[in-house]
Design a protein around this motif. Structure first.
Motif, short mmCIF file in Angstrom:
data_model
loop_
_atom_site.label_atom_id
_atom_site.label_comp_id
_atom_site.label_asym_id
_atom_site.label_seq_id
_atom_site.Cartn_x
_atom_site.Cartn_y
_atom_site.Cartn_z
N CYS A 22 110.26 -61.90 -45.20
CA CYS A 22 109.32 -61.63 -46.28
C CYS A 22 110.09 -61.73 -47.59
O CYS A 22 111.00 -60.93 -47.83
CB CYS A 22 108.71 -60.25 -46.12
N TRP A 36 106.99 -53.27 -42.65
CA TRP A 36 106.26 -54.26 -41.86
C TRP A 36 105.11 -53.55 -41.14
O TRP A 36 105.32 -52.49 -40.53
CB TRP A 36 107.17 -54.93 -40.83
N TYR A 37 103.95 -54.15 -41.21
CA TYR A 37 102.77 -53.69 -40.50
C TYR A 37 102.29 -54.81 -39.60
O TYR A 37 102.70 -55.97 -39.75
CB TYR A 37 101.64 -53.34 -41.48
N ARG A 45 95.25 -51.76 -38.62
CA ARG A 45 96.60 -52.13 -39.03
C ARG A 45 97.51 -50.93 -38.81
O ARG A 45 97.16 -49.80 -39.16
CB ARG A 45 96.60 -52.56 -40.50
N TYR A 94 102.35 -58.22 -41.36
CA TYR A 94 102.32 -58.19 -42.82
C TYR A 94 103.51 -57.41 -43.36
O TYR A 94 103.91 -56.39 -42.77
CB TYR A 94 101.06 -57.49 -43.32
N CYS A 95 104.02 -57.84 -44.49
CA CYS A 95 105.00 -57.00 -45.18
C CYS A 95 104.32 -56.30 -46.34
O CYS A 95 103.37 -56.82 -46.94
CB CYS A 95 106.21 -57.81 -45.65
N LYS A 96 104.80 -55.12 -46.63
CA LYS A 96 104.27 -54.31 -47.71
C LYS A 96 105.44 -53.72 -48.48
O LYS A 96 106.35 -53.12 -47.88
CB LYS A 96 103.39 -53.17 -47.17
N THR A 109 101.78 -51.10 -54.95
CA THR A 109 101.91 -51.58 -53.58
C THR A 109 101.44 -53.02 -53.48
O THR A 109 100.36 -53.35 -53.98
CB THR A 109 101.08 -50.71 -52.62
N TYR A 110 102.27 -53.85 -52.86
CA TYR A 110 101.94 -55.26 -52.69
C TYR A 110 102.01 -55.63 -51.21
O TYR A 110 102.90 -55.15 -50.48
CB TYR A 110 102.90 -56.15 -53.48
N TRP A 111 101.10 -56.50 -50.80
CA TRP A 111 101.04 -56.99 -49.42
C TRP A 111 101.21 -58.50 -49.41
O TRP A 111 100.77 -59.21 -50.32
CB TRP A 111 99.69 -56.67 -48.80
#
Length: 121
Positions: A22, A36-37, A45, A94-96, A109-111
């Protein structure tokens, strides 16, 4: 504004490995957490792994001892090494990131857009 781009997903057989990446771009001032989600079809999620600026890591029970999260601050990148993959690991990953930017001192917060991991024989 910050953009996160994941890569490294794919189709693998049970027991195989993948390495997700990411990469962040944008005017990041400070990174607080990198997570990581994953989200499987029909499921909520869920958090898979997280790492703090100090390097403290945390893992979901289902992936502990199989997945490893790491970071490269110089490259603004976080990785997730997925070993001994199981069919139930199939999901979009997904990374956050939680960060402050050079233009806004408030935590944001960004995804990322997600990368598909499919484990199938």
């Amino acid at each position: 504004q910050v953009q996160l781009v994941e890569s490294g997903g794919g189709l693998v057989q049970p027991g195989e490995s993948l390495r997700l990446s990411c990469v962040a771009s944008g005017s990041i001032s400070r990174i607080y957490t990198m997570d990581w989600y994953r989200q499987a079809p029909g499921k909520q999620r869920e958090m898979v792994a997280s790492i703090t600026t100090g390097g403290r890591t945390n893992y979901a029970k289902s992936v502990k001892d199989r997945f490893t999260i790491s970071r490269d601050n110089g490259k603004n990148t976080v990785y997730l090494q997925l070993n001994s993959l199981k069919v139930e690991d199939t999901a979009v990953y997904y990374c956050k990131w939680v960060v402050t930017t050079e233009t806004d001192p408030v935590l944001e917060t960004y995804w990322g857009q997600g990368t598909q991991v499919t484990v199938s024989s």
